[in-house]
Design an enzyme around this catalytic site. Sequence first.
Site, PDB file in Angstrom:
ATOM      1  N   PHE A 188       0.853  -1.188   0.000  1.00  0.00           N
ATOM      2  CA  PHE A 188       0.000   0.000   0.000  1.00  0.00           C
ATOM      3  C   PHE A 188       0.886   1.234   0.000  1.00  0.00           C
ATOM      4  O   PHE A 188       1.779   1.361   0.832  1.00  0.00           O
ATOM      5  CB  PHE A 188      -0.924   0.017   1.226  1.00  0.00           C
ATOM      6  CG  PHE A 188      -1.929   1.135   1.159  1.00  0.00           C
ATOM      7  CD1 PHE A 188      -3.072   1.010   0.386  1.00  0.00           C
ATOM      8  CD2 PHE A 188      -1.723   2.319   1.840  1.00  0.00           C
ATOM      9  CE1 PHE A 188      -3.995   2.048   0.291  1.00  0.00           C
ATOM     10  CE2 PHE A 188      -2.643   3.366   1.765  1.00  0.00           C
ATOM     11  CZ  PHE A 188      -3.787   3.223   0.982  1.00  0.00           C
TER      12      PHE A 188
ATOM     13  N   ASP B  98       9.293   2.681   1.213  1.00  0.00           N
ATOM     14  CA  ASP B  98       8.135   3.403   1.722  1.00  0.00           C
ATOM     15  C   ASP B  98       8.096   3.184   3.227  1.00  0.00           C
ATOM     16  O   ASP B  98       7.710   2.119   3.708  1.00  0.00           O
ATOM     17  CB  ASP B  98       6.862   2.879   1.046  1.00  0.00           C
ATOM     18  CG  ASP B  98       5.608   3.569   1.575  1.00  0.00           C
ATOM     19  OD1 ASP B  98       5.671   4.194   2.649  1.00  0.00           O
ATOM     20  OD2 ASP B  98       4.561   3.450   0.912  1.00  0.00           O
TER      21      ASP B  98
ATOM     22  N   LYS C  21       2.890  10.070   8.258  1.00  0.00           N
ATOM     23  CA  LYS C  21       2.285   9.560   9.483  1.00  0.00           C
ATOM     24  C   LYS C  21       2.979  10.075  10.765  1.00  0.00           C
ATOM     25  O   LYS C  21       2.769  11.204  11.152  1.00  0.00           O
ATOM     26  CB  LYS C  21       2.241   8.030   9.421  1.00  0.00           C
ATOM     27  CG  LYS C  21       1.165   7.502   8.451  1.00  0.00           C
ATOM     28  CD  LYS C  21       0.981   6.015   8.594  1.00  0.00           C
ATOM     29  CE  LYS C  21       0.012   5.414   7.592  1.00  0.00           C
ATOM     30  NZ  LYS C  21      -1.397   5.555   7.954  1.00  0.00           N
TER      31      LYS C  21
HETATM   32  C1  LIG Z   1       3.114   2.279   3.740  1.00  0.00           C
HETATM   33  C2  LIG Z   1       2.156   3.384   3.428  1.00  0.00           C
HETATM   34  N1  LIG Z   1       2.413   4.206   2.414  1.00  0.00           N
HETATM   35  C3  LIG Z   1       1.590   5.230   2.100  1.00  0.00           C
HETATM   36  C4  LIG Z   1       0.430   5.456   2.812  1.00  0.00           C
HETATM   37  C5  LIG Z   1      -0.468   6.607   2.440  1.00  0.00           C
HETATM   38  O1  LIG Z   1      -0.329   7.618   3.357  1.00  0.00           O
HETATM   39  P1  LIG Z   1      -1.423   8.791   3.400  1.00  0.00           P
HETATM   40  O2  LIG Z   1      -2.721   8.176   3.807  1.00  0.00           O
HETATM   41  O3  LIG Z   1      -0.861   9.775   4.381  1.00  0.00           O
HETATM   42  O4  LIG Z   1      -1.497   9.364   2.025  1.00  0.00           O
HETATM   43  C6  LIG Z   1       0.116   4.616   3.882  1.00  0.00           C
HETATM   44  C7  LIG Z   1      -1.124   4.808   4.639  1.00  0.00           C
HETATM   45  O5  LIG Z   1      -1.634   3.929   5.286  1.00  0.00           O
HETATM   46  C8  LIG Z   1       0.998   3.545   4.195  1.00  0.00           C
HETATM   47  O6  LIG Z   1       0.741   2.709   5.208  1.00  0.00           O
END
Ligand SMILES: Cc1ncc(COP(=O)(O)O)c(C=O)c1O
Length: 405
Positions: free
Chosen positions: A140, A225, A254
């Site tokens: 994700f 990520d 986050k």
């Molecule tokens: C690993 C990862 N990348 C990207 C995101 C997306 O982040 P945002 O919701 O702040 O756009 C998330 C959100 O859960 C995530 O867990």
Amino acid sequence: MTAETQVTRALFDEVMVPNYAPAKLIPVKGAGSRVWDQDGREYIDFAGGIAVSSLGHCHPALVNALKDQADKLWHLSNVLTNEPALRLAKKLVDHTFAEKVYFCNSGAEANEAAFKLARRWALDTHGAHKNEIISFAKSFHGRTFFTVTVGGQASYSDGFGPKPGAVLHAEYNNLESVKALISDKTCAIVVEPIQGEGGIIPGDYAFLQGLRDLCDQHNALLVFDEVQTGVGRTGKLYDYMNSGVTPDILTSAKSLGGGFPVGAMLTSTAIAAHLKVGTHGSTYGGNPLACAVAEAAIDTINSPEVLTGVLKNEQIFRECLQAINEEFQVFAEVRGKGMLLGAVLNEKYKGRSRDFFLAAADHGLFALVAGVDVVRFAPSLVITEAEIREGMKRFAAAVKQVVAS
Ligand SMILES: Cc1ncc(COP(=O)(O)O)c(C=O)c1O
């Protein structure tokens, strides 16, 4: 809306786009790892706003930084730079592999920047043929159309018309599946060091090192990520420091803002050079309020007390979950690291994570799910032992309720 309009959950259904299904209760106040709803009912927070509230609710260091900055300067845009953004960037550079930082407002935006940078770097240095991005099933990376397409769940990107192309998906923790896809057309491999939304699945260190080696062999960039794993959550400032595998680009959001929206993309000077003036941007990225709060979050979290505290808290979580499991036999395993843990439901309870989540809320505890088979915990990094034990008492009552249902 008049002053008399009652704010209830029913108002959500009346006025909000129905892309979420929030719980019935509406929280109005938080302190540390406790939250109170409109009726004054108290909850223990093991969810942390989905791995965001890294220092709990209303931590004094963050409140002071926000209030202090609020009296000075709120916004300038990217036409001017500002002190909090430069101070935060300097700290991120000083404490990581990175030499350059790009600020934005969310995890998706940080990844969008990373993927665009990888494509532009490849175009400039190798040519237009080098445009393929390899990511992983169940990964994700956010909900913009590019990031959700790179993410490993097609159901999230289906139904919105033609998707961005040249995105391939391999199997997580399976290096052979990557070898089958990688070629000189690959510009980047994108990986979460622990898959979060996909079910709290830790990447094997040998797998992550294998990705590093494959990228080096094929002149591709390795993108980590760390939106969910970053900023102390796994006991190091960033999780790549646990595996010793250094990426070329890292994305963070986050926990970085502890609840204030901010995202960052970190990389080297040589790679960053390919995002020349005008190639990418954000009106709010590097906003002084966001960066002042994030600076206070980094200062507080990047200390031996907090980082070792994360690993101590993990042990208490694991002991409590083991005791619950001895009594009720609901989990096959507990996986993850630090304050990012997943209790994997066993065969008997497979597919029922939401039942545990709902029962937990009934008993005064915020938990999370990570897919239908995993109950996820992503609390404040500085949650106290008393808060953990009280939350676990409530979780045990919730588990008892699900088992009896
Ligand atoms: C690993 C990862 N990348 C990207 C995101 C997306 O982040 P945002 O919701 O702040 O756009 C998330 C959100 O859960 C995530 O867990």
